[in-house]
Write an enzyme that holds these catalytic residues in place. Structure first.
Site, PDB file in Angstrom:
ATOM      1  N   CYS A  65     -18.413 -94.278  26.063  1.00  0.00           N
ATOM      2  CA  CYS A  65     -17.726 -94.075  24.782  1.00  0.00           C
ATOM      3  C   CYS A  65     -16.283 -93.604  24.989  1.00  0.00           C
ATOM      4  CB  CYS A  65     -18.528 -93.042  23.974  1.00  0.00           C
ATOM      5  SG  CYS A  65     -17.681 -92.382  22.538  1.00  0.00           S
ATOM      6  N   CYS A  88     -15.232 -90.493  23.120  1.00  0.00           N
ATOM      7  CA  CYS A  88     -15.855 -89.323  23.753  1.00  0.00           C
ATOM      8  C   CYS A  88     -14.991 -88.817  24.912  1.00  0.00           C
ATOM      9  CB  CYS A  88     -17.247 -89.659  24.277  1.00  0.00           C
ATOM     10  SG  CYS A  88     -18.413 -90.155  23.005  1.00  0.00           S
TER      11      CYS A  88
END
Length: 107
Positions: free
Chosen positions: A31, A34
């Site tokens: 991600c 993230c």
């Protein structure tokens, strides 16, 4: 304390049973947002010190906990107090915004 790795196995002990409020970063290796939020979470852990426990939970490796809390988008940051979710922040945001939300829980 951001080096706390949370799992399905230790979540109850580390988060739900914690006497200190806990910030949980639900994330995944792949991600990109993230990866942006990760260093911010590390900084928050250092800044809040003993006032806030900070941990990361990999949603790919810990599906039970992620599913239980209805994590549909990552990164999602949840703040737990007395074993209950008291704040939810979804998506990459500024450090100032995260601090504002955390401070509203700690005050």
């Amino acid at each position: 304390m951001a080096d706390l790795t949370l799992t399905d196995q230790n979540f109850k002990q580390e988060v739900l049973d914690s006497k200190t409020p806990v910030l949980v970063d639900f994330w995944a290796e792949w991600c990109q947002p993230c990866r942006i939020v990760g260093p911010i979470v590390e900084e928050l852990a250092k800044e809040y010190g003993e006032k806030l426990k900070v941990g990361k939970l990999d949603v790919d490796k810990n599906g039970h906990t992620s599913q239980h809390y209805g994590i549909m988008s990552i990164p999602t940051l949840l703040v737990f107090k007395d074993g209950q979710v008291v704040k939810q922040m979804v998506g990459a945001q500024s450090k100032d915004n995260f601090k504002r939300e955390i401070d509203s829980v700690l005050s």
